[in-house]
Write a protein that holds these residues in place. Sequence first.
Motif, short mmCIF file in Angstrom:
data_model
loop_
_atom_site.label_atom_id
_atom_site.label_comp_id
_atom_site.label_asym_id
_atom_site.label_seq_id
_atom_site.Cartn_x
_atom_site.Cartn_y
_atom_site.Cartn_z
N SER A 40 -5.40 -0.93 -2.07
CA SER A 40 -5.61 -0.51 -0.68
C SER A 40 -6.52 0.71 -0.60
O SER A 40 -7.31 0.85 0.33
CB SER A 40 -4.28 -0.26 0.03
N MET A 41 -6.42 1.60 -1.58
CA MET A 41 -7.33 2.76 -1.57
C MET A 41 -8.75 2.31 -1.85
O MET A 41 -9.71 2.80 -1.27
CB MET A 41 -6.95 3.74 -2.68
N HIS A 42 -8.88 1.38 -2.77
CA HIS A 42 -10.18 0.85 -3.14
C HIS A 42 -10.82 0.16 -1.95
O HIS A 42 -12.00 0.30 -1.67
CB HIS A 42 -9.98 -0.12 -4.30
N GLY B 101 -3.41 8.66 7.48
CA GLY B 101 -4.30 9.81 7.71
C GLY B 101 -5.71 9.61 7.17
O GLY B 101 -6.60 10.38 7.49
N ILE B 102 -5.90 8.59 6.34
CA ILE B 102 -7.24 8.44 5.76
C ILE B 102 -7.84 7.07 6.07
O ILE B 102 -8.82 6.65 5.45
CB ILE B 102 -7.25 8.68 4.23
N GLY B 103 -7.24 6.37 7.01
CA GLY B 103 -7.86 5.12 7.46
C GLY B 103 -7.61 3.93 6.55
O GLY B 103 -8.19 2.86 6.73
N SER C 74 0.84 -1.19 0.00
CA SER C 74 0.00 0.00 0.00
C SER C 74 0.87 1.25 0.00
O SER C 74 0.63 2.20 -0.73
CB SER C 74 -0.91 0.00 1.24
N ALA C 75 1.92 1.21 0.81
CA ALA C 75 2.77 2.40 0.95
C ALA C 75 3.61 2.63 -0.31
O ALA C 75 3.65 3.73 -0.86
CB ALA C 75 3.67 2.24 2.18
N VAL C 76 4.27 1.58 -0.78
CA VAL C 76 5.16 1.76 -1.93
C VAL C 76 4.33 1.79 -3.21
O VAL C 76 3.57 0.88 -3.48
CB VAL C 76 6.17 0.59 -2.03
N GLY C 77 4.47 2.86 -3.94
CA GLY C 77 3.70 2.95 -5.18
C GLY C 77 4.17 4.14 -5.98
O GLY C 77 5.32 4.55 -5.89
N LEU C 78 3.24 4.69 -6.74
CA LEU C 78 3.60 5.85 -7.55
C LEU C 78 4.06 7.00 -6.66
O LEU C 78 4.79 7.87 -7.09
CB LEU C 78 2.40 6.28 -8.38
N GLY C 79 3.60 7.00 -5.42
CA GLY C 79 4.01 8.03 -4.47
C GLY C 79 5.52 8.07 -4.31
O GLY C 79 6.12 9.13 -4.16
N LEU D 263 -10.82 10.21 -4.03
CA LEU D 263 -10.16 11.24 -4.84
C LEU D 263 -8.75 10.81 -5.22
O LEU D 263 -8.32 11.00 -6.37
CB LEU D 263 -10.08 12.57 -4.06
N ILE D 264 -8.03 10.22 -4.26
CA ILE D 264 -6.66 9.79 -4.58
C ILE D 264 -6.69 8.71 -5.66
O ILE D 264 -5.97 8.77 -6.65
CB ILE D 264 -5.92 9.27 -3.33
N LEU D 265 -7.57 7.73 -5.46
CA LEU D 265 -7.61 6.65 -6.44
C LEU D 265 -7.92 7.20 -7.84
O LEU D 265 -7.40 6.72 -8.84
CB LEU D 265 -8.66 5.59 -6.02
N PHE E 121 1.29 10.93 2.20
CA PHE E 121 0.86 10.26 0.98
C PHE E 121 1.66 8.98 0.78
O PHE E 121 1.11 7.91 0.52
CB PHE E 121 1.06 11.19 -0.22
N SER E 122 2.96 9.10 0.93
CA SER E 122 3.82 7.96 0.64
C SER E 122 3.56 6.82 1.60
O SER E 122 3.66 5.65 1.23
CB SER E 122 5.27 8.40 0.70
N LEU E 123 3.23 7.14 2.85
CA LEU E 123 3.01 6.06 3.82
C LEU E 123 1.53 5.72 3.97
O LEU E 123 1.15 4.94 4.84
CB LEU E 123 3.62 6.45 5.17
#
Length: 455
Positions: free
Chosen positions: A330-332, A232-234, A25-30, A103-105, A227-229
């Motif tokens: 993970s966002m989904h 904050g948004i559960g 979840s953490a490692v990604g485009l961020g 929104l992020i997704l 964002f990277s980790l």
Amino acid sequence: MDASNSGKRGNFGSRIGVVLASAGSAVGLGNIWRFPTEVGNNGGGAFILVYLGFVLFLALPVMVCEFLMGRSSRSNTVGAWKVLAPGSPMIVAGYMGILAGILILSFYSVVAGWTLDYTCLSLAHRLTGEQDYASVFQVFVSNPWKPVAFLVLFLLLTHWIVVRGVERGIERYSKLMMPLLLLIIVVLAGYAWTMPGAKAGLTFLFHPDFSKMTPGVVLSAMGQAMFSLSVGIGCLTTYSSYFRKETHLMSSAFSVCLIDTLVAVMSGLIIFPAVFSVQGVSADAGPGLVFITLPYVFNAAFSGLPILGYVFSSLFYLLLILAALTSSISMHEISTAFLTDNYGMQRRRAARIVTAVCMILGICCSLSFGPWREYTLLGMGVFDWFDYVTAKFCMPLGALIISVFVGWMMPQDEVKAQLTNWGTLPVRLYGVFRFLARWVAPLGVTIVFINELFS
Ligand code: PHE
């Protein structure tokens, strides 16, 4: 509070699965796309130093808070508040998490869509030779249809994994994809050291120029750390509701932060030597940075043996998609779990709703690079707004509420029980954690907000 592994909700099957899914979840485009972009826009080394401070003193403790809220309540980001703080207005943090996740997704899928296109281009030998890669990128993103088609495809892939559930979907694919990605990043970073601009790139990355420090830069660094980790948004609250009783929350959070930070810094080590080796590309090229510089790297790196360049470039973009996928699922999952837990909806149906909403919003983001380029508010289009509101507002605010709750309001017996796995683990770092969650994280966010407001 129920912390058993019973019940019909899913569970991660293994310890390594927990770490890899959370790190997924953490490692990604961020890390690979957003981090270098932010570093480039905010002047380099000084930004990285501040970023690291935020990771250690803010994002890491908030991650632990989210982990223990999720495992204690065994519920999603809204459900956790209902269980742990019934009737409290703090539940807005839960709803804000749902909104931010959507929104992020949406904007994330746009960039993931670009990555899909670059994978195809690379596989078709179209990213080879001397070309003006800046215009290749510009022509692609301003096309009204192509990026939209790829974004839809990416969301469908995400949907497909989420529907398969926690263990067979999320965990299984994260375990497969993460190690491969790490390997290829190490190889590329190793190569980047030998590029002609390596020295200039490293100076830019590691030589802090504090004259570039403004309140805006500090806010960006905080947003990037959150964002990277994924905090904050559960999102991690939702994931940790699938953790087992034996999962060591603190050490898992620490491993996730370490992996994430290493990948971000290594991405910088790949991108900036390249930026300074190629004429006509500047460090502050914005969202296109990695799509413009990387093709140069692959070509330059393997000019003696083009087949290797081909293999590496195709593999890299492919793995970037996989990294994006382990984050997008993970966002989904934030909203899918919310709909299934709170409304008793079937997983399939819940996932369909989330995918459809993200598609519509994602298309708006994508068009803001092409036909809708003219529609801006305060100089930012839809894509930039989604990014700004989530990373610089929702995530820090969510982190503030979460840390205040866990630090000050959640029964400390329960906090301790979660962190020590009901007294079976030593409590060495409990005091440090408590101090960070009570004082450092909430005050840090508040000061950055106030500073930005009055700057
Ligand atoms: N952390 C992810 C990345 O770096 C993005 C993300 C944000 C994932 C929020 C989940 C929740 O790409």
